[in-house]
Motif scaffolding. Structure first.
Motif, PDB file in Angstrom:
ATOM      1  N   LYS A  66       1.014  -0.974   0.103  1.00  0.00           N
ATOM      2  CA  LYS A  66      -0.018  -0.085   0.075  1.00  0.00           C
ATOM      3  C   LYS A  66       1.036   1.275   0.194  1.00  0.00           C
ATOM      4  O   LYS A  66       1.966   1.190   0.771  1.00  0.00           O
ATOM      5  CB  LYS A  66      -0.986  -0.069   1.466  1.00  0.00           C
ATOM      6  N   SER A  67       0.294   2.282  -0.572  1.00  0.00           N
ATOM      7  CA  SER A  67       1.161   3.505  -0.617  1.00  0.00           C
ATOM      8  C   SER A  67       1.242   4.162   0.545  1.00  0.00           C
ATOM      9  O   SER A  67       0.411   4.027   1.428  1.00  0.00           O
ATOM     10  CB  SER A  67       0.653   4.430  -1.764  1.00  0.00           C
ATOM     11  N   PRO A  68       2.250   4.934   0.670  1.00  0.00           N
ATOM     12  CA  PRO A  68       2.496   5.645   1.881  1.00  0.00           C
ATOM     13  C   PRO A  68       1.432   6.773   1.932  1.00  0.00           C
ATOM     14  O   PRO A  68       1.183   7.240   1.033  1.00  0.00           O
ATOM     15  CB  PRO A  68       4.041   6.221   1.976  1.00  0.00           C
ATOM     16  N   ASN A  69       1.332   7.400   3.177  1.00  0.00           N
ATOM     17  CA  ASN A  69       0.495   8.579   3.563  1.00  0.00           C
ATOM     18  C   ASN A  69       1.598   9.781   3.179  1.00  0.00           C
ATOM     19  O   ASN A  69       2.619   9.904   3.797  1.00  0.00           O
ATOM     20  CB  ASN A  69      -0.044   8.769   4.915  1.00  0.00           C
ATOM     21  N   VAL A  70       0.925  10.633   2.368  1.00  0.00           N
ATOM     22  CA  VAL A  70       1.878  11.808   2.068  1.00  0.00           C
ATOM     23  C   VAL A  70       1.447  13.203   2.315  1.00  0.00           C
ATOM     24  O   VAL A  70      -0.044  13.286   2.000  1.00  0.00           O
ATOM     25  CB  VAL A  70       2.303  11.879   0.477  1.00  0.00           C
ATOM     26  N   PHE A  94      -3.099  12.107  -5.728  1.00  0.00           N
ATOM     27  CA  PHE A  94      -2.154  11.485  -6.906  1.00  0.00           C
ATOM     28  C   PHE A  94      -3.105  10.848  -7.952  1.00  0.00           C
ATOM     29  O   PHE A  94      -3.899  10.488  -7.663  1.00  0.00           O
ATOM     30  CB  PHE A  94      -1.300  10.327  -6.430  1.00  0.00           C
ATOM     31  N   THR A  95      -2.326  10.938  -9.294  1.00  0.00           N
ATOM     32  CA  THR A  95      -3.375  10.287 -10.403  1.00  0.00           C
ATOM     33  C   THR A  95      -3.513   8.780 -10.322  1.00  0.00           C
ATOM     34  O   THR A  95      -4.700   8.652 -10.803  1.00  0.00           O
ATOM     35  CB  THR A  95      -2.363  10.684 -11.625  1.00  0.00           C
ATOM     36  N   GLY A  98      -8.142   6.197  -7.339  1.00  0.00           N
ATOM     37  CA  GLY A  98      -9.346   6.286  -7.846  1.00  0.00           C
ATOM     38  C   GLY A  98      -9.510   6.162  -9.266  1.00  0.00           C
ATOM     39  O   GLY A  98     -10.675   6.138  -9.958  1.00  0.00           O
ATOM     40  N   GLU A  99      -8.327   5.942 -10.161  1.00  0.00           N
ATOM     41  CA  GLU A  99      -8.472   5.961 -11.482  1.00  0.00           C
ATOM     42  C   GLU A  99      -8.257   4.457 -12.046  1.00  0.00           C
ATOM     43  O   GLU A  99      -7.216   3.983 -11.653  1.00  0.00           O
ATOM     44  CB  GLU A  99      -7.664   6.835 -12.090  1.00  0.00           C
ATOM     45  N   ARG A 100      -9.131   3.815 -12.879  1.00  0.00           N
ATOM     46  CA  ARG A 100      -8.789   2.426 -13.308  1.00  0.00           C
ATOM     47  C   ARG A 100      -7.663   2.623 -14.222  1.00  0.00           C
ATOM     48  O   ARG A 100      -7.476   3.343 -14.977  1.00  0.00           O
ATOM     49  CB  ARG A 100     -10.122   1.881 -14.129  1.00  0.00           C
ATOM     50  N   GLY A 101      -6.644   1.683 -13.906  1.00  0.00           N
ATOM     51  CA  GLY A 101      -5.384   1.471 -14.730  1.00  0.00           C
ATOM     52  C   GLY A 101      -4.208   2.399 -14.193  1.00  0.00           C
ATOM     53  O   GLY A 101      -3.221   2.489 -14.390  1.00  0.00           O
ATOM     54  N   GLU A 102      -4.670   3.144 -13.039  1.00  0.00           N
ATOM     55  CA  GLU A 102      -3.777   4.209 -12.457  1.00  0.00           C
ATOM     56  C   GLU A 102      -3.433   3.834 -10.903  1.00  0.00           C
ATOM     57  O   GLU A 102      -3.262   4.739 -10.101  1.00  0.00           O
ATOM     58  CB  GLU A 102      -4.116   5.472 -12.813  1.00  0.00           C
ATOM     59  N   GLU A 103      -3.856   2.715 -10.370  1.00  0.00           N
ATOM     60  CA  GLU A 103      -3.759   2.319  -9.038  1.00  0.00           C
ATOM     61  C   GLU A 103      -2.476   2.309  -8.679  1.00  0.00           C
ATOM     62  O   GLU A 103      -1.357   2.199  -9.382  1.00  0.00           O
ATOM     63  CB  GLU A 103      -4.602   1.172  -8.509  1.00  0.00           C
ATOM     64  N   TRP A 104      -2.016   2.233  -7.266  1.00  0.00           N
ATOM     65  CA  TRP A 104      -0.835   2.039  -6.863  1.00  0.00           C
ATOM     66  C   TRP A 104      -0.130   0.761  -6.931  1.00  0.00           C
ATOM     67  O   TRP A 104      -1.022  -0.062  -7.000  1.00  0.00           O
ATOM     68  CB  TRP A 104      -0.921   2.362  -5.239  1.00  0.00           C
ATOM     69  N   SER A 105       1.016   0.642  -7.463  1.00  0.00           N
ATOM     70  CA  SER A 105       1.568  -0.748  -7.498  1.00  0.00           C
ATOM     71  C   SER A 105       2.865  -0.695  -6.575  1.00  0.00           C
ATOM     72  O   SER A 105       3.456   0.160  -6.426  1.00  0.00           O
ATOM     73  CB  SER A 105       2.142  -0.780  -9.247  1.00  0.00           C
ATOM     74  N   SER A 116       6.252  12.218  -9.126  1.00  0.00           N
ATOM     75  CA  SER A 116       4.831  12.662  -9.620  1.00  0.00           C
ATOM     76  C   SER A 116       4.302  13.729  -8.914  1.00  0.00           C
ATOM     77  O   SER A 116       3.611  14.725  -9.542  1.00  0.00           O
ATOM     78  CB  SER A 116       3.929  11.327  -9.002  1.00  0.00           C
ATOM     79  N   ILE A 117       4.627  14.259  -7.648  1.00  0.00           N
ATOM     80  CA  ILE A 117       4.455  15.416  -7.232  1.00  0.00           C
ATOM     81  C   ILE A 117       5.216  16.405  -7.800  1.00  0.00           C
ATOM     82  O   ILE A 117       4.511  17.548  -8.185  1.00  0.00           O
ATOM     83  CB  ILE A 117       4.762  15.292  -5.689  1.00  0.00           C
TER      84      ILE A 117
END
Length: 442
Positions: A66-70, A94-95, A98-105, A116-117
């Motif tokens: 899971k992504s960190p809290n920023v 972050f992009t 919530g966007e299909r195909g752009e989830e955290w990896s 990204s920021i």
């Protein structure tokens, strides 16, 4: 078995710290690797240019699953929204969320988040707001210009000036915090907390920002002069359609005041090296660890120079191991050939936590040397405690014959523009550099 998330975080921190990336920096307390601070220096040719934007990362035990809290730290205490995706509350959108195909990896990491920021800090941040990506109405064009203007102002005011004033203990009126405290006590305020009782703040980028301020000082002043031609002092910021009462960038322009405060910061940073020199003599008298270390390194570097093909002369100013004076002889068959330049290297009593400040005392026209003589150079990040590494990096910066274009190294605006302005401009640059080498011995 070691915590795999800790291993991953530690490696990512180390990877970033080992690079010479000039726009990203990361740090954490030794005992708290899950809480990381990061600094992004605003990109060139954007309203965020050379601003110091700090972010806090909190990594869970499930990282990198899971992504960190920023959280954005540079918000003027929650009052300034620096971007449609960087809220006044500190929230960063972050992009991939919530966007299909752009989830955290899990393949992503700390550096990819920072990039990204950084990508949000564009030349036209207005279009970062969903629904405004292709806004082409006349009102949108006007808003885009107004939005850039106020971001540029607040980048200078909040991310640069306020940050440096805090580091230096300066008040906006130019007084130091100590002077203000003394005035308060004279007025009968006996409830001030003793400095020894205050908690030690975690300020991992304090030295870096001071040194970069010296790099970019002339760019800051240039931005102020250009902005003065576009807006008037005390003109109110225009609210954007997507800004709300508690999530906006409100205020008024006052570039005249920002310019005054910039000058005060520069004077305070310049004064620090004189303080270092005085403290250095005291440290030498006490045979402090840092003083003994610098004396030993000085003797080693003297021997290193003797082994070099190109002669250089090195001495300690007044026998002070915290102030080195180098006579640099221009390398033969280069634009510096025949030049004789005096360079001073100032060391802090907190070296290497505070890095040296290197300045040409002899005037030189060079794209890596600021107008005040500050040198833009990059020591080996793994050898920052080694003074020879610093000198090698200084020589490399001023002797490099075909450097790659990098707008993050803009420290002398005129020289930089000539160097990368085309063949004719490059010829003029070379003539100016050769002339400064000739003048150095006149």
């Amino acid at each position: 078995m070691a915590d795999q998330s800790i291993i991953r975080i530690t490696k990512e921190l180390s990877d970033i710290q080992r690079t010479c990336d000039l726009s990203l920096a990361v740090a954490c307390r030794d005992i708290d690797v899950r809480n990381v601070r990061a600094l992004i220096i605003g990109p060139h040719d954007t309203p965020y240019e050379f601003g110091f934007f700090e972010f806090a990362f909190k990594f869970g035990k499930d990282y990198p699953g899971k992504s960190p809290n920023v959280t954005s730290v540079t918000t003027n205490s929650g009052r300034c929204r620096f971007n449609p995706n960087i809220y006044a509350s500190g929230k960063v959108c972050f992009t991939w969320r919530g966007e299909r195909g752009e989830e955290w990896s899990a393949a992503q990491g700390l550096e990819s988040i920072l990039l990204s920021i950084q990508s949000l800090m564009s030349g036209n941040p207005y279009e970062n707001e969903p629904g405004f990506e292709d806004a082409n109405e006349p009102s949108d064009k006007t808003n885009q210009k107004d939005y850039v203007q106020k971001i540029r102002h607040e980048t200078l005011r909040i991310s640069v000036i306020q940050r440096l004033e805090d580091y230096l203990g300066l008040m906006p009126d130019g007084q130091t915090v100590a002077q203000q405290s003394a005035a308060d006590q004279d007025e009968g305020d006996d409830e001030l907390m003793d400095a020894d009782d205050l908690p030690v703040a975690f300020e991992p980028f304090k030295d870096l920002c001071k040194r970069r301020f010296l790099w970019y000082y002339d760019s800051y002043l240039d931005a102020i002069q250009k902005a003065k031609a576009e807006v008037k002092d005390h003109q109110t910021f225009v609210r954007m359609p997507f800004e709300g009462p508690s999530n906006s960038m409100e205020g008024r322009f006052n570039y005249t005041d920002l310019e005054r405060r910039m000058h005060n910061i520069k004077a305070a940073i310049d004064a620090e090296v004189d303080q270092w020199a005085r403290a250095g003599l005291e440290a030498k008298a006490k045979d402090s660890t840092v003083a003994v270390n610098l004396q030993h390194q000085y003797e080693q570097v003297v021997q290193w120079f003797k082994r070099r093909d190109v002669p250089h002369d090195l001495r300690l100013e007044d026998g002070n191991p915290f102030v080195w004076v180098l006579t640099y002889f221009g390398r033969p068959m280069t634009n510096l050939d025949g030049g004789l330049f005096t360079i001073k290297v100032y060391f802090s009593p907190q070296f290497p936590e505070e890095q040296p400040r290197v300045r040409f005392e002899t005037k030189i026209f060079h794209h890596r040397v600021a107008l005040d003589g500050t040198v833009c150079y990059f020591p080996n990040p793994m050898r920052k405690e080694d003074v020879q590494s610093h000198l090698e990096a200084v020589f490399a910066s001023i002797e490099e014959e075909d450097p790659a274009y990098d707008p993050r190294t803009i420290v002398n605006l005129e020289a930089h523009n000539l160097y990368w302005g085309g063949a004719a401009s490059r010829k003029l640059y070379n003539r100016r550099l050769r002339r400064s080498a000739q003048q150095s011995v006149e």
